[in-house]
Design a protein around this motif. Structure first.
Motif, PDB file in Angstrom:
ATOM      1  N   UNK A 134      -7.126  73.939 144.543  1.00 50.36           N
ATOM      2  CA  UNK A 134      -7.936  72.728 144.771  1.00 50.36           C
ATOM      3  C   UNK A 134      -7.855  71.779 143.580  1.00 50.36           C
ATOM      4  N   UNK A 135      -7.794  72.323 142.361  1.00 51.50           N
ATOM      5  CA  UNK A 135      -7.668  71.471 141.170  1.00 51.50           C
ATOM      6  C   UNK A 135      -6.316  70.770 141.165  1.00 51.50           C
ATOM      7  N   UNK A 136      -5.281  71.497 141.526  1.00 51.86           N
ATOM      8  CA  UNK A 136      -3.944  70.907 141.560  1.00 51.86           C
ATOM      9  C   UNK A 136      -3.871  69.803 142.624  1.00 51.86           C
ATOM     10  N   UNK A 137      -4.429  70.034 143.790  1.00 50.02           N
ATOM     11  CA  UNK A 137      -4.464  69.011 144.845  1.00 50.02           C
ATOM     12  C   UNK A 137      -5.222  67.773 144.376  1.00 50.02           C
ATOM     13  N   UNK A 138      -6.339  67.969 143.703  1.00 48.24           N
ATOM     14  CA  UNK A 138      -7.140  66.849 143.194  1.00 48.24           C
ATOM     15  C   UNK A 138      -6.367  66.062 142.138  1.00 48.24           C
ATOM     16  N   UNK A 139      -5.635  66.757 141.274  1.00 48.29           N
ATOM     17  CA  UNK A 139      -4.840  66.078 140.244  1.00 48.29           C
ATOM     18  C   UNK A 139      -3.716  65.267 140.871  1.00 48.29           C
ATOM     19  N   UNK A 140      -3.066  65.812 141.890  1.00 45.99           N
ATOM     20  CA  UNK A 140      -2.005  65.081 142.573  1.00 45.99           C
ATOM     21  C   UNK A 140      -2.558  63.848 143.281  1.00 45.99           C
TER      22      UNK A 140
END
Length: 158
Positions: A134-140
């Motif tokens: 979820x953090x990676x998706x938010x950063x993207x």
């Protein structure tokens, strides 16, 4: 778990010590992070580490004189909806020109990631209940929004 600006987990070289005296060693190491009161006590003895943990409600003007001795400031968010940590980070970056790392900690949400980066945070200590994907998706998503041209309305309302 430590999350970097790309929303990915990374190794953490810092040790986070608690607020009780039993968790604070007599001789802190340079990569220890102490709460403000414990850090001030260690500093009075000349053994303060390079990491400081503060609360979002702490006054930036009281932290500012300590900045030359610090490599890392961890700002604790007590609640998801408490935004004072954002303000503190922004003040430390813009008014006091702190160039070290600023890390967020507490019950944060991936939806808040773009605002964390905009306010000057470099990383965050992820709550255990939030999957790292979820953090990676938010950063993207945040990077995608930053790369597209902003409309006139977006520029005027910023």
């Amino acid at each position: 778990m430590l999350i970097d600006r790309n929303g990915l987990p990374v190794a953490d070289v810092w040790t986070y010590l608690g607020t009780d005296d039993s968790a604070t060693p007599a001789q802190p190491r340079s990569k220890d992070v102490l709460p403000l009161e414990a850090w001030l006590a260690a500093n009075a003895q000349g053994v303060a580490p390079a990491g400081l943990r503060v609360q979002g409600h702490d006054d930036a003007s009281h932290i500012a004189p300590l900045l030359p001795q610090l490599d890392l400031i961890v700002i604790e968010f007590p609640k998801t909806r408490d935004g004072r940590g954002f303000t503190l980070a922004k003040l430390l970056r813009d008014k006091w020109h702190f160039e070290g790392a600023i890390r967020a900690a507490g019950p944060l949400l991936p939806d808040q990631l773009a605002m964390l980066w905009a306010c000057g945070f470099d990383s965050l200590l992820s709550p255990l209940d939030v999957p790292t994907a979820r953090w990676h998706e938010a950063a993207q998503a945040a990077a995608g929004r930053a790369s597209r041209p902003r409309t006139l309305l977006e520029r005027l309302s910023a």
